[in-house]
Scaffold this motif. Structure first.
Motif: not given
Length: 87
Positions: A21-44
């Motif tokens: 999981r990652f803490r991501v700051r969006l362009e509008n300065e809003h902070k969210i928690i995001a996880y890695t999509a399956g394709k990103m995990r699959r292809f490392r």
């Protein structure tokens, strides 16, 4: 807005959290928690602090998202250019 409609926003990784999981700051300065999509995990596909990413979010929960794309940055090793050959 249909149930399947998703929001795709650009952001910057602020912090790496446990369990992919990652803490991501969006362009509008809003902070969210995001996880890695399956394709990103699959292809490392590795993501580190400071990477620009695209986040997919549902309009029902604007505090969580899924990383779907990491932009390439100059100076990164391309495909087939590994630092150390593993066998």
């Amino acid at each position: 807005m249909a149930k399947e409609d998703l929001l795709v926003l650009d952001g910057l990784i602020d912090e790496v959290l446990p369990d992919g999981r990652f803490r991501v700051r969006l362009e509008n300065e809003h902070k969210i928690i995001a996880y890695t999509a399956g394709k990103m995990r699959r292809f490392r596909i590795r993501t580190v602090v400071g990477d620009r990413v695209q986040v997919e979010m549902t309009p029902y929960d604007l505090e969580k998202g899924r990383l779907i794309f990491r932009e390439r940055t100059p100076g990164m090793a391309g495909p087939g250019q590994r630092k150390g050959a593993r066998r």
